[in-house]
Scaffold this motif. Structure first.
Motif, mmCIF file in Angstrom:
data_model
loop_
_atom_site.group_PDB
_atom_site.id
_atom_site.type_symbol
_atom_site.label_atom_id
_atom_site.label_comp_id
_atom_site.label_asym_id
_atom_site.label_seq_id
_atom_site.Cartn_x
_atom_site.Cartn_y
_atom_site.Cartn_z
ATOM 1 N N PRO A 185 6.685 7.508 -5.455
ATOM 2 C CA PRO A 185 6.479 7.695 -6.909
ATOM 3 C C PRO A 185 6.624 6.394 -7.699
ATOM 4 O O PRO A 185 6.912 6.414 -8.893
ATOM 5 N N TYR A 186 6.397 5.247 -7.049
ATOM 6 C CA TYR A 186 6.607 3.944 -7.692
ATOM 7 C C TYR A 186 5.802 3.803 -8.990
ATOM 8 O O TYR A 186 6.352 3.433 -10.039
ATOM 9 N N THR A 201 4.536 6.086 -10.898
ATOM 10 C CA THR A 201 5.031 7.037 -11.905
ATOM 11 C C THR A 201 6.302 6.511 -12.555
ATOM 12 O O THR A 201 6.490 6.627 -13.779
ATOM 13 N N LEU A 202 7.183 5.917 -11.763
ATOM 14 C CA LEU A 202 8.408 5.340 -12.316
ATOM 15 C C LEU A 202 8.093 4.226 -13.309
ATOM 16 O O LEU A 202 8.708 4.129 -14.378
ATOM 17 N N LEU A 203 7.128 3.359 -12.949
ATOM 18 C CA LEU A 203 6.745 2.283 -13.865
ATOM 19 C C LEU A 203 6.210 2.842 -15.173
ATOM 20 O O LEU A 203 6.553 2.360 -16.257
ATOM 21 N N MET A 204 5.359 3.870 -15.079
ATOM 22 C CA MET A 204 4.765 4.458 -16.275
ATOM 23 C C MET A 204 5.803 5.178 -17.141
ATOM 24 O O MET A 204 5.597 5.366 -18.341
ATOM 25 N N THR A 217 14.476 1.892 -5.870
ATOM 26 C CA THR A 217 14.486 3.349 -5.745
ATOM 27 C C THR A 217 13.593 3.825 -4.609
ATOM 28 O O THR A 217 13.947 4.728 -3.847
ATOM 29 N N VAL A 218 12.397 3.209 -4.473
ATOM 30 C CA VAL A 218 11.432 3.702 -3.487
ATOM 31 C C VAL A 218 11.560 3.001 -2.142
ATOM 32 O O VAL A 218 10.877 3.383 -1.190
ATOM 33 N N ALA A 219 12.417 1.988 -2.038
ATOM 34 C CA ALA A 219 12.530 1.231 -0.786
ATOM 35 C C ALA A 219 12.837 2.116 0.426
ATOM 36 O O ALA A 219 12.213 1.955 1.481
ATOM 37 N N PRO A 220 13.778 3.080 0.341
ATOM 38 C CA PRO A 220 14.027 3.927 1.512
ATOM 39 C C PRO A 220 12.803 4.735 1.929
ATOM 40 O O PRO A 220 12.545 4.894 3.137
ATOM 41 N N SER A 267 0.828 -1.204 0.000
ATOM 42 C CA SER A 267 0.000 0.000 0.000
ATOM 43 C C SER A 267 0.862 1.253 0.000
ATOM 44 O O SER A 267 0.618 2.197 -0.761
ATOM 45 N N VAL A 268 1.889 1.271 0.858
ATOM 46 C CA VAL A 268 2.780 2.434 0.931
ATOM 47 C C VAL A 268 3.490 2.631 -0.401
ATOM 48 O O VAL A 268 3.639 3.765 -0.890
ATOM 49 N N ARG A 269 3.917 1.546 -1.009
ATOM 50 C CA ARG A 269 4.629 1.635 -2.283
ATOM 51 C C ARG A 269 3.799 2.365 -3.332
ATOM 52 O O ARG A 269 4.311 3.232 -4.064
#
Length: 247
Positions: free
Chosen positions: A187-188, A190-193, A204-207, A180-182
């Motif tokens: 911006p997870y 957005t990165l995929l798109m 990238t979004v793990a931290p 859910s947080v991801r």
């Protein structure tokens, strides 16, 4: 004595009866590799009952001295699939009358079963919500309810519907929260798109995910990182299948 019902085929191609030459055939049997129409096969007096009504099908079959299974070949799945039955007309009429007679009772039973299933599903969601708040006590209440409802949706195959999720396994519950947080707090998506590969986007979004989890986590658990989620990594869901913890 075991009953062996005749199998009737709905052909995909135009076929003619090998005996009387009538055609094209809507339904046929196959004898020694040759198509035979229902009249020649002594099944022409039977009427078709399409599958779908379990009670009607069962009663019509029980009351019919002669009946046959109707199938059609599914090319995509490369298998024959049942379409219904051929039954005696009098048997079908008796079955329809019996179903009409107890339709109200069967409707009440279906309603009771639906209520029991709904209560069981609500219990699964509530237990998951409570465990989420136990592990992350400073999480907003509405967010915990949203995560629990999403993760335990019936038929979704998500974390809340797995054996680990039903058992409120710490790793499985944390996986649902992390997913859910991801999606909602980083911006997870957005990165995929933008074409970033999934594994790189997760790294990238793990931290940012850990920052949010740390803020929601119980004081005694802070600073433990992923130690609260044994067996769960950012690339697998509760079943060990990539992405199953995600929406």
């Amino acid at each position: 004595m075991d009953l062996v019902a005749p199998v009737v085929v709905e052909p995909l191609r135009r076929r003619r009866c090998s005996e009387c030459r009538q055609g094209p055939l809507e339904r046929m049997i196959v004898e020694y590799g040759r198509p035979v129409c229902l009249d020649c096969a002594d099944l022409g007096h039977l009427v078709f009952l399409r599958r779908g009504d379990t009670a009607l099908t069962r009663r019509a079959r029980e009351r019919s001295t002669l009946w046959a299974v109707v199938v059609r070949h599914n090319r995509r799945r490369t298998r024959y699939e049942r379409q219904g039955l051929l039954v005696e007309e009098a048997a079908l009429a008796l079955a329809e009358a019996a179903c009409l007679a107890d339709a109200e009772a069967r409707a009440r039973r279906r309603a009771r079963d639906a209520e029991r299933r709904a209560a069981r599903d609500a219990g699964i969601t509530e237990a998951l919500r409570a465990e989420i708040l136990r592990l992350f006590p400073t999480m907003p209440l509405d967010r915990a309810a949203e995560i629990a409802a999403h993760a335990s949706a019936k038929g979704s195959g998500r974390v809340g519907r797995t054996a680990a999720g039903r058992a409120l396994d710490r790793g499985a519950v944390t996986a649902a929260v992390r997913a859910s947080v991801r999606h909602l707090d980083t911006p997870y998506d957005t990165l995929l798109m933008s074409g970033v590969p999934r594994h790189r986007a997760r790294t990238t979004v793990a931290p940012a995910i850990e920052t949010v989890l740390r803020a929601w986590r119980a004081p005694e658990s802070r600073g433990r990182g992923d130690a609260d989620a044994p067996g769960v990594t950012d690339t697998t869901g509760a079943k060990g299948t990539p992405g199953r913890a995600d929406r």
